[in-house]
Write a protein that holds these residues in place. Structure first.
Motif, PDB file in Angstrom:
ATOM      1  N   HIS A 241      13.428 -13.144  30.007  1.00  0.00           N
ATOM      2  CA  HIS A 241      13.230 -13.406  31.383  1.00  0.00           C
ATOM      3  C   HIS A 241      12.884 -11.812  31.956  1.00  0.00           C
ATOM      4  O   HIS A 241      12.319 -11.974  32.788  1.00  0.00           O
ATOM      5  CB  HIS A 241      14.531 -13.644  31.982  1.00  0.00           C
ATOM      6  N   ALA A 242      13.394 -10.702  31.167  1.00  0.00           N
ATOM      7  CA  ALA A 242      12.935  -9.583  31.674  1.00  0.00           C
ATOM      8  C   ALA A 242      11.616  -9.365  31.496  1.00  0.00           C
ATOM      9  O   ALA A 242      10.878  -8.599  32.127  1.00  0.00           O
ATOM     10  CB  ALA A 242      14.002  -8.712  31.089  1.00  0.00           C
ATOM     11  N   ILE A 243      11.176  -9.622  30.201  1.00  0.00           N
ATOM     12  CA  ILE A 243       9.842  -9.466  29.557  1.00  0.00           C
ATOM     13  C   ILE A 243       8.781 -10.268  30.504  1.00  0.00           C
ATOM     14  O   ILE A 243       7.730  -9.525  30.864  1.00  0.00           O
ATOM     15  CB  ILE A 243       9.527  -9.854  28.137  1.00  0.00           C
ATOM     16  N   LEU A 244       9.092 -11.416  30.970  1.00  0.00           N
ATOM     17  CA  LEU A 244       8.256 -12.249  31.721  1.00  0.00           C
ATOM     18  C   LEU A 244       8.258 -11.607  33.216  1.00  0.00           C
ATOM     19  O   LEU A 244       7.222 -11.641  33.791  1.00  0.00           O
ATOM     20  CB  LEU A 244       8.905 -13.597  31.866  1.00  0.00           C
ATOM     21  N   ASN A 245       9.258 -11.341  33.748  1.00  0.00           N
ATOM     22  CA  ASN A 245       9.369 -10.646  35.094  1.00  0.00           C
ATOM     23  C   ASN A 245       8.350  -9.315  35.331  1.00  0.00           C
ATOM     24  O   ASN A 245       7.779  -9.206  36.315  1.00  0.00           O
ATOM     25  CB  ASN A 245      10.942 -10.354  35.387  1.00  0.00           C
ATOM     26  N   GLU A 246       8.599  -8.588  34.165  1.00  0.00           N
ATOM     27  CA  GLU A 246       7.756  -7.587  34.057  1.00  0.00           C
ATOM     28  C   GLU A 246       6.423  -7.524  34.036  1.00  0.00           C
ATOM     29  O   GLU A 246       5.478  -6.906  34.772  1.00  0.00           O
ATOM     30  CB  GLU A 246       8.059  -6.477  33.017  1.00  0.00           C
ATOM     31  N   ALA A 247       6.023  -8.543  33.063  1.00  0.00           N
ATOM     32  CA  ALA A 247       4.592  -9.154  32.877  1.00  0.00           C
ATOM     33  C   ALA A 247       4.032  -9.377  34.250  1.00  0.00           C
ATOM     34  O   ALA A 247       2.926  -9.189  34.632  1.00  0.00           O
ATOM     35  CB  ALA A 247       4.439  -9.959  31.901  1.00  0.00           C
ATOM     36  N   VAL A 248       4.751 -10.399  34.870  1.00  0.00           N
ATOM     37  CA  VAL A 248       4.101 -10.911  36.063  1.00  0.00           C
ATOM     38  C   VAL A 248       4.045 -10.177  37.213  1.00  0.00           C
ATOM     39  O   VAL A 248       3.056  -9.959  38.084  1.00  0.00           O
ATOM     40  CB  VAL A 248       5.237 -12.397  36.881  1.00  0.00           C
ATOM     41  N   THR A 249       4.948  -8.871  37.406  1.00  0.00           N
ATOM     42  CA  THR A 249       5.033  -7.984  38.416  1.00  0.00           C
ATOM     43  C   THR A 249       3.451  -7.110  38.058  1.00  0.00           C
ATOM     44  O   THR A 249       2.799  -6.829  38.826  1.00  0.00           O
ATOM     45  CB  THR A 249       5.892  -6.997  38.301  1.00  0.00           C
ATOM     46  N   LEU A 250       3.229  -6.622  36.790  1.00  0.00           N
ATOM     47  CA  LEU A 250       2.170  -6.075  36.393  1.00  0.00           C
ATOM     48  C   LEU A 250       1.023  -6.866  36.675  1.00  0.00           C
ATOM     49  O   LEU A 250      -0.077  -6.264  37.369  1.00  0.00           O
ATOM     50  CB  LEU A 250       2.233  -5.588  34.874  1.00  0.00           C
ATOM     51  N   ALA A 251       0.822  -8.104  36.403  1.00  0.00           N
ATOM     52  CA  ALA A 251      -0.277  -8.932  36.645  1.00  0.00           C
ATOM     53  C   ALA A 251      -0.606  -8.810  38.034  1.00  0.00           C
ATOM     54  O   ALA A 251      -1.745  -8.855  38.754  1.00  0.00           O
ATOM     55  CB  ALA A 251      -0.161 -10.327  36.014  1.00  0.00           C
ATOM     56  N   LYS A 252       0.391  -9.179  38.886  1.00  0.00           N
ATOM     57  CA  LYS A 252       0.174  -9.187  40.383  1.00  0.00           C
ATOM     58  C   LYS A 252      -0.225  -7.786  41.134  1.00  0.00           C
ATOM     59  O   LYS A 252      -1.118  -7.749  41.795  1.00  0.00           O
ATOM     60  CB  LYS A 252       1.355  -9.493  41.246  1.00  0.00           C
ATOM     61  N   ASP A 253       0.358  -6.919  40.386  1.00  0.00           N
ATOM     62  CA  ASP A 253      -0.174  -5.690  41.097  1.00  0.00           C
ATOM     63  C   ASP A 253      -1.605  -5.094  40.894  1.00  0.00           C
ATOM     64  O   ASP A 253      -2.270  -4.617  41.525  1.00  0.00           O
ATOM     65  CB  ASP A 253       0.755  -4.143  40.370  1.00  0.00           C
ATOM     66  N   ARG A 254      -1.894  -5.622  39.480  1.00  0.00           N
ATOM     67  CA  ARG A 254      -3.238  -5.588  39.022  1.00  0.00           C
ATOM     68  C   ARG A 254      -4.381  -6.420  39.659  1.00  0.00           C
ATOM     69  O   ARG A 254      -5.357  -5.947  40.061  1.00  0.00           O
ATOM     70  CB  ARG A 254      -3.152  -5.100  37.573  1.00  0.00           C
ATOM     71  N   GLY A 255      -3.982  -7.719  39.547  1.00  0.00           N
ATOM     72  CA  GLY A 255      -5.060  -8.697  40.011  1.00  0.00           C
ATOM     73  C   GLY A 255      -4.818  -9.852  40.950  1.00  0.00           C
ATOM     74  O   GLY A 255      -5.605 -10.618  41.150  1.00  0.00           O
ATOM     75  N   GLY A 256      -3.467  -9.411  41.610  1.00  0.00           N
ATOM     76  CA  GLY A 256      -2.986 -10.413  42.715  1.00  0.00           C
ATOM     77  C   GLY A 256      -2.289 -11.290  42.280  1.00  0.00           C
ATOM     78  O   GLY A 256      -2.000 -11.725  41.160  1.00  0.00           O
ATOM     79  N   LYS A 257      -2.010 -12.294  43.163  1.00  0.00           N
ATOM     80  CA  LYS A 257      -0.991 -13.444  43.078  1.00  0.00           C
ATOM     81  C   LYS A 257      -1.426 -14.456  41.913  1.00  0.00           C
ATOM     82  O   LYS A 257      -0.741 -14.989  41.319  1.00  0.00           O
ATOM     83  CB  LYS A 257      -0.739 -14.250  44.300  1.00  0.00           C
TER      84      LYS A 257
END
Length: 439
Positions: A94-110
């Motif tokens: 869950h920690a890996i997933l949360n960090e990955a989603v945050t990275l993706a949102k910061d770079r490419g949006g929702k």
């Protein structure tokens, strides 16, 4: 402080895009102090692990995404995340997933965040297919160890299955950090004591007095490093100068000298006397050599901007007692240290580099004095660049013969050549050949 996974993502993206070497970018990030020291180990693990296992990770990912249509930066987020999920067991999914989603949102949006979230949850739910399902032996070894099929095939042809398997597995282990003590400034015991005083733990090389392996601590930025008491250099690289074995009064030529590790080692072995001519074709590399020379306090090295294929334009025939040809090569012996090498090379590259090696040799041998010693070395595992080059030298230079004594003084079984394919010291995989010119 920068988030460790964001830093890993940035480095992996640069490296896989062909815009830098993993070891150099990691060192730059650590030196910049943007990363909390407690996170350095995790950053190193994620960067090296993701790059080392790229082919394996992509084999798994292709069941969950369209590899051609998915943007490169999105694949890199998925790669570093899947590496942590599959290869590391101390980080909760869950920690890996949360960090990955945050990275993706910061770079490419929702939408990018939602895509990454869906893919990783799907992987977590369905699991990964077994590599045992791959029936072709070469393909399975390629994907299991994340080495391109052409490279696995090359090593299978030249060294057989057992050695190839060991090579591929060893390349996915973590590189050791070795240092060369500058014995022109102090003796080895005193220098090791100074390292210990700075809470740096080391172990000695079994027969290279100036060689130590870093067990604990970071020497970059210490006064011992900046003041020239030591140099970061792999044990195998140190062995090259030991085999060249220059005397204090010798005139020595290093034909392909940058970044200067072997050049400065040669000068230190000569106790800062004699003369060392260090050549390279590029201005920025000459500058790098000069910086190392100044930091180490060495006086007898002179640098020359010169093409190694045309050194007879700079020097007269028969000028040098010792000649080192540390040739440009495919670098397949340092994959553990620079894992991206295996993705950026091809069989065609290997053919082109052999032509260059021969051109350098044809010119450099003319500069060796009668009775002098020539060492040819590479940091690669490829018989065309190594054993076949030795045969080329002997065939075209009847005055040269292989010389085994320098190896035997260290207890190394050799006919005048040494291919390091395996060792217990974590050293790079070098090839070294020593020749003597008849009087």
């Amino acid at each position: 402080m920068k988030n460790v996974r964001k830093a890993a993502f940035e480095i992996v993206t640069k490296v896989l895009g062909g815009n830098g070497y993993s070891n150099l970018l990691l060192n730059q990030m650590i030196k910049s102090k943007e990363i909390d020291p407690v996170d350095v180990s995790l950053l190193t693990e994620i960067v090296y692990g993701t790059i080392q296992n790229k082919i394996t990770l992509d084999y798994y990912l292709k069941d969950f995404i369209d590899m051609k249509k998915t943007k490169g930066w999105v694949k890199n987020i998925l790669r570093i995340s899947l590496y942590q999920m599959h290869f590391l067991d101390k980080i909760p999914n869950h920690a890996i997933l949360n960090e990955a989603v945050t990275l993706a949102k910061d770079r490419g949006g929702k939408n990018s965040g939602n895509f990454v979230n869906a893919v990783l949850r799907n992987i977590s739910r369905k699991g990964l297919k077994s590599l045992d399902d791959i029936k072709d032996q070469t393909e399975r070894l390629s994907i299991q160890t994340s080495h391109p099929r052409w490279l696995v095939s090359l090593w299978l042809e030249q060294y057989g299955l057992d050695t190839t398997t060991k090579l591929c597995n060893a390349n996915n282990s973590r590189p050791s950090i070795h240092c060369r003590l500058n014995l022109t400034k102090d003796d080895s015991n005193s220098l090791i004591k100074k390292l210990e005083d700075q809470e740096i733990e080391v172990s000695r090389h079994p027969f290279i007095e100036e060689g130590v392996k870093i067990i604990k601590g970071n020497i970059i930025g210490t006064s011992l490093y900046t003041d020239g008491y030591l140099t970061i250099q792999d044990f195998s690289s140190m062995l090259v100068a030991k085999i060249l074995d220059p005397s204090e009064s010798d005139d020595v030529l290093d034909t392909c000298a940058a970044p200067g590790g072997k050049t400065t080692h040669i000068a230190e072995l000569m106790s800062n006397s004699g003369s060392v001519s260090a050549c390279d074709i590029y201005d920025h590399k000459i500058k790098l050599i000069d910086e190392h020379v100044d930091r180490l306090g060495l006086k007898q090295i002179k640098t020359y901007k010169q093409d190694a294929r045309e050194l007879t334009k700079e020097f007269k025939a028969g000028t040098f007692d010792r000649v080192l040809i540390d040739a440009p090569c495919s670098g397949l012996g340092v994959i553990k240290r620079k894992p991206e090498i295996k993705y950026h090379k091809s069989r065609k590259d290997l053919s082109q580099i052999v032509k260059l090696q021969k051109e350098i040799i044809d010119d450099a041998v003319k500069l060796l004095k009668p009775g002098g010693r020539l060492v040819y070395s590479t940091c690669t595992i490829n018989k065309r660049e190594n054993e076949d080059i030795v045969n080329y030298i002997l065939k075209n230079n009847s005055e040269l013969s292989l010389y085994s004594e320098p190896f035997k003084q260290f207890g190394l079984d050799s006919d005048g050549t040494l291919q390091i394919l395996d060792n217990d010291l974590g050293a790079d995989l070098f090839f070294i050949a020593c020749f003597r010119k008849q009087v």
